[in-house]
Design an enzyme around this catalytic site. Structure first.
Site, PDB file in Angstrom:
ATOM      1  N   HIS A 203      -9.791 -43.891   8.600  1.00  0.00           N
ATOM      2  CA  HIS A 203      -9.199 -42.565   8.803  1.00  0.00           C
ATOM      3  C   HIS A 203      -8.351 -42.420  10.063  1.00  0.00           C
ATOM      4  O   HIS A 203      -7.706 -41.405  10.255  1.00  0.00           O
ATOM      5  CB  HIS A 203     -10.290 -41.491   8.829  1.00  0.00           C
ATOM      6  CG  HIS A 203     -11.087 -41.483  10.103  1.00  0.00           C
ATOM      7  ND1 HIS A 203     -12.067 -42.397  10.373  1.00  0.00           N
ATOM      8  CD2 HIS A 203     -11.020 -40.674  11.193  1.00  0.00           C
ATOM      9  CE1 HIS A 203     -12.596 -42.148  11.562  1.00  0.00           C
ATOM     10  NE2 HIS A 203     -11.977 -41.119  12.085  1.00  0.00           N
TER      11      HIS A 203
HETATM   12  C1  UD1 Z   1     -11.373 -36.152  13.403  1.00  0.00           C
HETATM   13  C2  UD1 Z   1     -11.488 -36.594  14.870  1.00  0.00           C
HETATM   14  C3  UD1 Z   1     -11.979 -38.019  14.949  1.00  0.00           C
HETATM   15  C4  UD1 Z   1     -13.225 -38.260  14.126  1.00  0.00           C
HETATM   16  C5  UD1 Z   1     -12.969 -37.769  12.699  1.00  0.00           C
HETATM   17  C6  UD1 Z   1     -14.184 -37.935  11.828  1.00  0.00           C
HETATM   18  C7  UD1 Z   1      -9.775 -35.587  16.326  1.00  0.00           C
HETATM   19  C8  UD1 Z   1      -8.527 -35.813  17.072  1.00  0.00           C
HETATM   20  N1  UD1 Z   1     -10.180 -36.565  15.512  1.00  0.00           N
HETATM   21  O1  UD1 Z   1     -10.328 -36.933  12.791  1.00  0.00           O
HETATM   22  O2  UD1 Z   1     -12.292 -38.311  16.305  1.00  0.00           O
HETATM   23  O3  UD1 Z   1     -13.531 -39.632  14.109  1.00  0.00           O
HETATM   24  O4  UD1 Z   1     -12.621 -36.392  12.774  1.00  0.00           O
HETATM   25  O5  UD1 Z   1     -13.862 -37.693  10.491  1.00  0.00           O
HETATM   26  O6  UD1 Z   1     -10.383 -34.555  16.497  1.00  0.00           O
HETATM   27  N2  UD1 Z   1      -9.081 -32.594   6.259  1.00  0.00           N
HETATM   28  C9  UD1 Z   1      -9.396 -32.042   5.041  1.00  0.00           C
HETATM   29  N3  UD1 Z   1     -10.672 -31.601   4.869  1.00  0.00           N
HETATM   30  C10 UD1 Z   1     -11.615 -31.704   5.852  1.00  0.00           C
HETATM   31  C11 UD1 Z   1     -11.259 -32.304   7.075  1.00  0.00           C
HETATM   32  C12 UD1 Z   1      -9.978 -32.737   7.273  1.00  0.00           C
HETATM   33  O7  UD1 Z   1      -8.578 -31.919   4.144  1.00  0.00           O
HETATM   34  O8  UD1 Z   1     -12.749 -31.273   5.642  1.00  0.00           O
HETATM   35  C13 UD1 Z   1      -7.694 -32.997   6.500  1.00  0.00           C
HETATM   36  C14 UD1 Z   1      -7.064 -32.089   7.547  1.00  0.00           C
HETATM   37  O9  UD1 Z   1      -6.512 -30.966   6.991  1.00  0.00           O
HETATM   38  C15 UD1 Z   1      -6.034 -32.972   8.187  1.00  0.00           C
HETATM   39  C16 UD1 Z   1      -6.656 -34.348   8.060  1.00  0.00           C
HETATM   40  O10 UD1 Z   1      -7.667 -34.289   7.053  1.00  0.00           O
HETATM   41  O11 UD1 Z   1      -4.844 -32.959   7.471  1.00  0.00           O
HETATM   42  C17 UD1 Z   1      -7.222 -34.848   9.359  1.00  0.00           C
HETATM   43  O12 UD1 Z   1      -8.239 -33.993   9.858  1.00  0.00           O
HETATM   44  P1  UD1 Z   1      -8.458 -33.821  11.439  1.00  0.00           P
HETATM   45  O13 UD1 Z   1      -9.622 -32.960  11.662  1.00  0.00           O
HETATM   46  O14 UD1 Z   1      -7.169 -33.465  12.091  1.00  0.00           O
HETATM   47  O15 UD1 Z   1      -8.744 -35.268  11.994  1.00  0.00           O
HETATM   48  P2  UD1 Z   1      -9.633 -36.453  11.441  1.00  0.00           P
HETATM   49  O16 UD1 Z   1      -8.694 -37.511  11.014  1.00  0.00           O
HETATM   50  O17 UD1 Z   1     -10.662 -35.980  10.497  1.00  0.00           O
END
Ligand code: UD1
Length: 353
Positions: A203
């Site tokens: 991820h």
């Molecule tokens: C975040 C953390 C990372 C951690 C990871 C665990 C930051 C910078 N990164 O990364 O340290 O290892 O979580 O998973 O805070 N999304 C969904 N549904 C969800 C969650 C996320 O669709 O329930 C999508 C979001 O809309 C976004 C993408 O996934 O487009 C990334 O989500 P984001 O929370 O920005 O960062 P992670 O990659 O999950």
């Protein structure tokens, strides 16, 4: 004492679960839990509260956004309001996510003490969002709860020695606590046999946001899947990128499943052959489970495991080779404490606050 705990992303729910169960032992501590909403899908959030037997957060801010600045900014605004209203004695933060940094900034401006669980970790690349979040949070924390000796050294190297406590890793505590409840149902459902499959999670922005890099990684894993089954609980971010970049044809031989809860992931991990991951927490949970992990990162905050040869860092070109080669490494137990990190953290806060 009133503690305000801030969580938002999947690994933080796991860490909060064990701290919460420790806090619950004391009548003289009140804990208020704020969920920023950073992770919002049920299988990334709600299910963790259920299976880890946590109470519902007192506040759910519902803040998620694709731009990091926007996400962090909105969180700071709401967290400041809540801190002014709740007047906590200490704000408890976990790990390195945007929710962590937002909590640190909001608390520091109000001069509320910050306790950082999983302080002191450092890794390359320095511009990865998590590294920025953890360096900034450590800098303004009053209590730095460090999971490994290396973490203490890292902080010393940056001139941070005050308020530093080596407690061990709360993720080891929860692993030991929940082991009897690990869920093995997916073994049967996915027709998996002991030691005959690999679990992969992916991820990180530096792996999934660049089309050429993601393509290379998936090609390598595709090659592996011709020889041994690969199960991949897919992070929403990675799923989005695979669709966007037109790479779905590379995962047809991989058993791709929705994100799974902690107990299910640990159940699978107990029986797998190896792990491929770019998750900070999961590379260590592989170690807790006695499994080797190939870590798709240029560096790791958990260097003890790569130094021992248990885990292997890999770039996108060598995943097949790193996974397939047999590696002998001596397994050393209890690198990350004695399973009592949460107990130590809560008792330190009770003594000092
Ligand atoms: C975040 C953390 C990372 C951690 C990871 C665990 C930051 C910078 N990164 O990364 O340290 O290892 O979580 O998973 O805070 N999304 C969904 N549904 C969800 C969650 C996320 O669709 O329930 C999508 C979001 O809309 C976004 C993408 O996934 O487009 C990334 O989500 P984001 O929370 O920005 O960062 P992670 O990659 O999950």
């Amino acid at each position: 004492m009133k503690i305000l705990s801030i969580v938002g992303a999947r690994p933080q729910f796991v860490k909060e679960a064990i701290i919460q169960s420790e806090i619950n032992k004391f009548d003289d501590i009140k804990e208020v839990v704020v969920h920023t909403g950073q992770h919002y899908d049920d299988n990334m959030s709600g299910v963790f509260f259920d299976v880890l037997d946590m109470r519902k957060p007192d506040y759910n801010l519902g803040i998620s956004a694709s731009k990091h600045g926007e996400m962090t900014g909105k969180m700071i605004i709401r967290l400041e309001e809540i801190m002014l209203q709740e007047k906590p004695d200490v704000v408890l933060l976990y790990g390195d996510t945007n929710s962590t940094l937002a909590g640190a900034i909001a608390a520091s401006k109000l001069k509320i003490d910050i306790a950082h669980v999983e302080a002191g970790l450092r890794q390359e690349p320095k511009d990865m969002p998590e590294e920025i979040n953890r360096i900034l949070t450590d800098r303004i924390s009053q209590y730095l709860f460090v999971p490994s000796n290396l973490g203490v050294e890292n902080l010393k190297g940056e001139g941070i020695t005050e308020g530093v406590f080596f407690t061990g890793d709360v993720m080891y505590d929860i692993f030991l606590k929940m082991k009897p409840s690990f869920d093995y149902v997916l073994m049967e459902k996915l027709h998996l046999k002991e030691n005959q499959f690999i679990i992969m999670t992916l991820h990180r922005d530096f792996n999934v946001d660049i089309p050429e890099k993601l393509e290379k990684i998936l090609k390598e894993v595709n090659r592996i899947s011709k020889e041994i089954k690969v199960v991949m609980p897919i992070h929403p971010r990675t799923q989005k990128r695979i669709n966007e970049f037109g790479l779905s044809h590379l995962i047809t031989d991989i058993t791709v499943i929705e994100p799974i809860d902690y107990l299910q992931l640990m159940g699978l991990t107990q029986n797998c052959y190896k792990v491929i991951t770019d998750s900070g927490g999961y590379q260590k949970e592989a170690y807790f489970s006695g499994k080797q992990a190939v870590v798709i990162m240029p560096d790791t905050g958990w260097r003890e495991l790569t130094d021992l040869g248990l885990n292997t860092l890999s770039d996108e070109n060598n995943i097949y080779q790193n996974v397939m080669k047999a590696k002998k490494a001596e397994y050393i137990k209890d690198i990350y404490g004695d399973g009592k990190a949460a107990e130590k953290i809560v008792s330190i806060l009770r003594i000092y606050k």
